[in-house]
Motif scaffolding. Sequence first.
Motif, PDB file in Angstrom:
ATOM      1  N   THR A   1      53.809  13.248  28.397  1.00 43.59           N
ATOM      2  CA  THR A   1      53.752  13.803  29.763  1.00 43.59           C
ATOM      3  C   THR A   1      53.043  12.850  30.707  1.00 43.59           C
ATOM      4  O   THR A   1      52.751  13.204  31.846  1.00 43.59           O
ATOM      5  CB  THR A   1      53.017  15.153  29.741  1.00 43.59           C
ATOM      6  OG1 THR A   1      51.697  14.962  29.211  1.00 43.59           O
ATOM      7  CG2 THR A   1      53.767  16.163  28.897  1.00 43.59           C
ATOM      8  N   GLY A   2      52.787  11.659  30.241  1.00 42.58           N
ATOM      9  CA  GLY A   2      52.079  10.698  31.077  1.00 42.58           C
ATOM     10  C   GLY A   2      53.003   9.983  32.049  1.00 42.58           C
ATOM     11  O   GLY A   2      54.152  10.388  32.286  1.00 42.58           O
ATOM     12  N   LYS A   3      52.490   8.894  32.535  1.00 44.09           N
ATOM     13  CA  LYS A   3      53.225   8.134  33.546  1.00 44.09           C
ATOM     14  C   LYS A   3      54.326   7.311  32.882  1.00 44.09           C
ATOM     15  O   LYS A   3      54.108   6.659  31.862  1.00 44.09           O
ATOM     16  CB  LYS A   3      52.263   7.220  34.288  1.00 44.09           C
ATOM     17  CG  LYS A   3      52.881   6.485  35.466  1.00 44.09           C
ATOM     18  CD  LYS A   3      51.812   5.662  36.192  1.00 44.09           C
ATOM     19  CE  LYS A   3      52.419   4.936  37.381  1.00 44.09           C
ATOM     20  NZ  LYS A   3      51.396   4.114  38.085  1.00 44.09           N
ATOM     21  N   PHE A   4      55.547   7.325  33.492  1.00 41.01           N
ATOM     22  CA  PHE A   4      56.692   6.550  33.013  1.00 41.01           C
ATOM     23  C   PHE A   4      57.144   5.590  34.117  1.00 41.01           C
ATOM     24  O   PHE A   4      57.055   5.905  35.309  1.00 41.01           O
ATOM     25  CB  PHE A   4      57.866   7.473  32.622  1.00 41.01           C
ATOM     26  CG  PHE A   4      57.716   8.116  31.275  1.00 41.01           C
ATOM     27  CD1 PHE A   4      58.346   7.570  30.172  1.00 41.01           C
ATOM     28  CD2 PHE A   4      56.924   9.249  31.106  1.00 41.01           C
ATOM     29  CE1 PHE A   4      58.219   8.158  28.918  1.00 41.01           C
ATOM     30  CE2 PHE A   4      56.783   9.829  29.858  1.00 41.01           C
ATOM     31  CZ  PHE A   4      57.426   9.285  28.755  1.00 41.01           C
ATOM     32  N   ARG A   5      57.608   4.422  33.686  1.00 42.35           N
ATOM     33  CA  ARG A   5      58.147   3.448  34.642  1.00 42.35           C
ATOM     34  C   ARG A   5      59.636   3.211  34.324  1.00 42.35           C
ATOM     35  O   ARG A   5      60.033   3.159  33.151  1.00 42.35           O
ATOM     36  CB  ARG A   5      57.377   2.144  34.563  1.00 42.35           C
ATOM     37  CG  ARG A   5      57.440   1.443  33.204  1.00 42.35           C
ATOM     38  CD  ARG A   5      56.485   0.252  33.136  1.00 42.35           C
ATOM     39  NE  ARG A   5      56.609  -0.461  31.865  1.00 42.35           N
ATOM     40  CZ  ARG A   5      55.990  -0.089  30.753  1.00 42.35           C
ATOM     41  NH1 ARG A   5      55.210   0.996  30.748  1.00 42.35           N
ATOM     42  NH2 ARG A   5      56.140  -0.798  29.646  1.00 42.35           N
TER      43      ARG A   5
ATOM     44  N   VAL B   1      62.416  13.268  26.320  1.00 46.07           N
ATOM     45  CA  VAL B   1      61.469  12.212  25.958  1.00 46.07           C
ATOM     46  C   VAL B   1      61.425  12.076  24.441  1.00 46.07           C
ATOM     47  O   VAL B   1      61.356  13.074  23.709  1.00 46.07           O
ATOM     48  CB  VAL B   1      60.063  12.521  26.507  1.00 46.07           C
ATOM     49  CG1 VAL B   1      59.049  11.495  25.973  1.00 46.07           C
ATOM     50  CG2 VAL B   1      60.072  12.509  28.029  1.00 46.07           C
ATOM     51  N   TRP B   2      61.490  10.795  23.969  1.00 52.58           N
ATOM     52  CA  TRP B   2      61.415  10.468  22.552  1.00 52.58           C
ATOM     53  C   TRP B   2      60.178   9.583  22.278  1.00 52.58           C
ATOM     54  O   TRP B   2      59.770   8.777  23.137  1.00 52.58           O
ATOM     55  CB  TRP B   2      62.643   9.677  22.105  1.00 52.58           C
ATOM     56  CG  TRP B   2      63.864  10.506  21.841  1.00 52.58           C
ATOM     57  CD1 TRP B   2      64.319  10.953  20.657  1.00 52.58           C
ATOM     58  CD2 TRP B   2      64.828  10.945  22.810  1.00 52.58           C
ATOM     59  NE1 TRP B   2      65.490  11.657  20.789  1.00 52.58           N
ATOM     60  CE2 TRP B   2      65.835  11.665  22.136  1.00 52.58           C
ATOM     61  CE3 TRP B   2      64.942  10.818  24.203  1.00 52.58           C
ATOM     62  CZ2 TRP B   2      66.916  12.241  22.758  1.00 52.58           C
ATOM     63  CZ3 TRP B   2      66.019  11.397  24.829  1.00 52.58           C
ATOM     64  CH2 TRP B   2      67.000  12.113  24.113  1.00 52.58           C
ATOM     65  N   ALA B   3      59.633   9.741  21.091  1.00 55.71           N
ATOM     66  CA  ALA B   3      58.599   8.821  20.605  1.00 55.71           C
ATOM     67  C   ALA B   3      59.205   7.974  19.502  1.00 55.71           C
ATOM     68  O   ALA B   3      60.185   8.382  18.851  1.00 55.71           O
ATOM     69  CB  ALA B   3      57.404   9.587  20.062  1.00 55.71           C
TER      70      ALA B   3
ATOM     71  N   THR C   1      61.009  -5.035  26.954  1.00 60.22           N
ATOM     72  CA  THR C   1      59.951  -4.052  27.252  1.00 60.22           C
ATOM     73  C   THR C   1      59.346  -3.541  25.943  1.00 60.22           C
ATOM     74  O   THR C   1      60.061  -3.297  24.971  1.00 60.22           O
ATOM     75  CB  THR C   1      60.550  -2.861  28.031  1.00 60.22           C
ATOM     76  OG1 THR C   1      61.134  -3.344  29.223  1.00 60.22           O
ATOM     77  CG2 THR C   1      59.476  -1.847  28.368  1.00 60.22           C
ATOM     78  N   THR C   2      58.018  -3.345  25.955  1.00 65.94           N
ATOM     79  CA  THR C   2      57.341  -2.720  24.817  1.00 65.94           C
ATOM     80  C   THR C   2      56.731  -1.411  25.285  1.00 65.94           C
ATOM     81  O   THR C   2      56.066  -1.366  26.331  1.00 65.94           O
ATOM     82  CB  THR C   2      56.250  -3.640  24.264  1.00 65.94           C
ATOM     83  OG1 THR C   2      56.849  -4.861  23.830  1.00 65.94           O
ATOM     84  CG2 THR C   2      55.555  -2.984  23.066  1.00 65.94           C
ATOM     85  N   ALA C   3      56.982  -0.332  24.544  1.00 64.68           N
ATOM     86  CA  ALA C   3      56.477   0.981  24.956  1.00 64.68           C
ATOM     87  C   ALA C   3      56.426   1.904  23.752  1.00 64.68           C
ATOM     88  O   ALA C   3      57.044   1.646  22.716  1.00 64.68           O
ATOM     89  CB  ALA C   3      57.358   1.564  26.041  1.00 64.68           C
ATOM     90  N   LYS C   4      55.659   3.022  23.913  1.00 65.78           N
ATOM     91  CA  LYS C   4      55.539   4.019  22.846  1.00 65.78           C
ATOM     92  C   LYS C   4      56.521   5.182  23.025  1.00 65.78           C
ATOM     93  O   LYS C   4      56.874   5.860  22.047  1.00 65.78           O
ATOM     94  CB  LYS C   4      54.111   4.570  22.818  1.00 65.78           C
ATOM     95  CG  LYS C   4      53.064   3.557  22.377  1.00 65.78           C
ATOM     96  CD  LYS C   4      51.695   4.218  22.338  1.00 65.78           C
ATOM     97  CE  LYS C   4      50.628   3.243  21.847  1.00 65.78           C
ATOM     98  NZ  LYS C   4      49.275   3.876  21.808  1.00 65.78           N
ATOM     99  N   TYR C   5      56.910   5.421  24.284  1.00 64.19           N
ATOM    100  CA  TYR C   5      57.769   6.572  24.577  1.00 64.19           C
ATOM    101  C   TYR C   5      58.947   6.125  25.447  1.00 64.19           C
ATOM    102  O   TYR C   5      58.822   5.206  26.271  1.00 64.19           O
ATOM    103  CB  TYR C   5      56.981   7.666  25.305  1.00 64.19           C
ATOM    104  CG  TYR C   5      55.758   8.107  24.546  1.00 64.19           C
ATOM    105  CD1 TYR C   5      55.858   9.061  23.536  1.00 64.19           C
ATOM    106  CD2 TYR C   5      54.503   7.558  24.832  1.00 64.19           C
ATOM    107  CE1 TYR C   5      54.738   9.465  22.825  1.00 64.19           C
ATOM    108  CE2 TYR C   5      53.389   7.956  24.132  1.00 64.19           C
ATOM    109  CZ  TYR C   5      53.495   8.907  23.113  1.00 64.19           C
ATOM    110  OH  TYR C   5      52.393   9.289  22.420  1.00 64.19           O
TER     111      TYR C   5
ATOM    112  N   GLU D   1      51.416   6.486  27.894  1.00 64.99           N
ATOM    113  CA  GLU D   1      50.303   7.404  28.101  1.00 64.99           C
ATOM    114  C   GLU D   1      50.602   8.805  27.576  1.00 64.99           C
ATOM    115  O   GLU D   1      50.074   9.791  28.085  1.00 64.99           O
ATOM    116  CB  GLU D   1      49.949   7.462  29.586  1.00 64.99           C
ATOM    117  CG  GLU D   1      49.558   6.110  30.160  1.00 64.99           C
ATOM    118  CD  GLU D   1      49.326   6.157  31.661  1.00 64.99           C
ATOM    119  OE1 GLU D   1      49.413   7.286  32.229  1.00 64.99           O
ATOM    120  OE2 GLU D   1      49.070   5.106  32.263  1.00 64.99           O
ATOM    121  N   GLY D   2      51.460   8.919  26.613  1.00 65.35           N
ATOM    122  CA  GLY D   2      51.807  10.227  26.070  1.00 65.35           C
ATOM    123  C   GLY D   2      53.096  10.743  26.673  1.00 65.35           C
ATOM    124  O   GLY D   2      53.584  10.239  27.691  1.00 65.35           O
TER     125      GLY D   2
END
Length: 828
Positions: free
Chosen positions: A768-772, A729-731, A797-801, A765-766
């Motif tokens: 470790t949060g939910k990913f789609r 996982v990357w931010a 798509t727009t996302a933080k992670y 959601e961080g």
Amino acid sequence: MRNFTIRSASLLLLSFSLILISIVPASAATNILFIVDASGSMKKKIGGKTRMSVAKDLLGKTLGEMPSKANLGLLLYGHRRAKDCKDIELVAPIGSEDATVLGKTISGLKAKGETPIAAALTKAAKSFKVFKGQDNQIILVTDGLEECKGDPCAAAKSLKASGLDVSVNIVGFTLGKKAAQKLQCVTKITGGKYYSASNAAGLASALQDVKKGVEKTAIVQTAKPQEFNGDVLADENGAKLEYAPSWKWLNLNKNHEAFVKKNRPTYGGEAVWSFKDGKSATFDRIEMLVPSQNKYNVKEFEVLAGEELKGPFRSVGKFKALNVKMRPAGWQGFKFPKTTAYYVKIVLKNSFGSYVGGNAIRIIGKIDKDSEAKSSAKKDEGVDVFAQNNGAKLEYAPNTKWAGINQESPEKFASKRRPTYGGEGVWSFKDGKSVTINKAKVMVNGRDKYNLRTFEVFTSDELAGPYKSLGKFTTFNARVLPDGWQHFPLPKTTAHFVKLKLINSYGSYVGGNAIQLIGKLNKDSEAKSSAKKDDGIDVFAQNNGAKLVYAPNWKWRGINQESPEKFASKRRPTYGGEGVWSFKDGKSVTINKAKVMVNGRDKYNLRTFEILTADELAGPYKSLGKFTTFNARVLPDGWQHFSLPETTAHFVKLKLLNSYGSYVGGNAIQLIGKLNKDSKAIISRKRPEGVDVFAPTNGGDLLFSPNDEWVKVNLGNRKRAVVRVGEGVWAFKDEKSAKLKAVQIYIGGAEKYNIKDFEILVGDEGPTGKFRSVGKFRTQNAVTLPDGWQSFTLPETTAKYLKLKTISAHGGSYIAMYGMKVIGELQK
């Protein structure tokens, strides 16, 4: 006076000795043909050993003890194949090998097949035709009865009726009384003996009795030699030199004294003569003229006789001449058993110096005027359809020197060695018409280790084949008189194309021989032109706008470059694999032909390839066929042509399947057709606009992963990262959102460990949060041009992670990556 007397006495003694040598009586002609059973039943054991093992040991010993005066031969059956009644082989004609060689042959036998006794006796009988009137014996060692529906008794009657004077002795190894009785008719009819051997000791005893019987017949004659009627080898008496190592052998049997005075080197080698009018001759003496002591005089020589020009020949005697002049005329005489034959072969082995300087020869006997004539004359039935001035055309060959094989001046071509090497070439004929051929001819100017030895002739009605073999042929390594041409009859065949395969020479390579094909041109036949006109342009050429989309490695770019000859002249390993091309401005093309450049024979030349087409880069692709090149240069320009079904497409996939060696060394390729300027454009290289939001320089940050190798994935330096199956996982910068457009994976060349299947997921959601999931993707295991990066479009798509899930490799046991980019925009 005393010295003179001693010298005179010495000379008288020497002269008397030489006379004795010249008139020494010959051995009685005793000819023994062993027939050895190697059928499957010989595998059975007796006294702890197989019957075959016992027989081999005792036969080897017996052969070694045979009288040296006996001429021995060997015929085998059942030794090569199981369940084959035709497995009968005369491995050593009578007199061709000594007992030691025959013993070694027997020691290597393995029991395998059937027991064709009648057929073996019939075949054996043919060996004795040339020994009529001599002491002839067959010794058959068998452990079984006839198994191939033959009748040994009938075969014996036929042998007796032929008048060949052959007695058959049978050693019945482990045969019972009833079985023995069934074979004893053979010995009774032919005047031979039956020996019973129930075990190893019995076989040893029986073979000793056989040996004693041979010893009684192989005694020295004391009767004086038969009268003779003259020199049957003399040129003036009709003898003809058929073939020899050089022209100078022509003089050995004519103008004797003049020949010797001029000391013409014949060198070592062998030559064959026929007799007057093609008749047989009966002879028992050879004489050699030695006018004076000379280190170049013949020392050792051998005389052989045969019924066919090509043999087999049987030895009638090996002799040693004296390096002296015999009184009064200088002729030295050498006796051998009376022999009847159509051909005589004389082998000059060595001299008393460095080479054989030439000695006149004569053979004493008479011509058999009532014998059937065998003509060695070979008249051509037709013209040389193979000649260039008769319109023959070399279509392809391993190298350009093959063009001289059928040139206008064969003597000139053969006189200067032009290495053709082994391989195969194909010719067409005048105006593309068919020819009907009946003979092949090969020019051999003289003995040479580089002369063509074995060749094969094939025919077809299509350039690409299939080709049918007309036979394999073997030349004499000697000049055949009168003109050097050796003749090889072919089954009368009509064809448009002839393939010639040069298999080997008498040395390390084929040094070049002129060749003819005799027959007729079929002027009314259908013409099959081998000319290949291009119906269009090379749409595959880089200067015509073709672009390599992806390939196993960078060197595939040279396959369709502007200078195919230059590309092909320097080996650029493309290896096997597949590549895809698009065409000018993304438009479609219509193709009808593929062409491959093969500059000459090379084990790394492309052998098999496949062409596929599609209208989408991702496929599906339709195969237009698999094709096989010739491993040879096709005349005149090296291009080999392959017809394709006329096809329109935006993309072409080329599969290089294999070569003639370990890898594909690089061949230039063309696709012939037309550019469809009005067609829809499909651009294969859409690159998304934006920055690499994944790069550390742009704030991309790996938060967690299965191992430390994952750190390399987004560094942009294309270092190998062994990521294996897992997810990381990357931010994005400051863990703020980024608008994502595409993912790019770097693949620099085909490798089984390259990442194949992967999935991209995003979340807000961080870590470790939910990913789609935003998509599963698959890479090409190939270089994508121009820079190796393969691009995969994401739904906007727009996302933080971002989560990367690695799923599989292209066949390897783990997954490796060399770099990944995420193209998009950072959200402020």
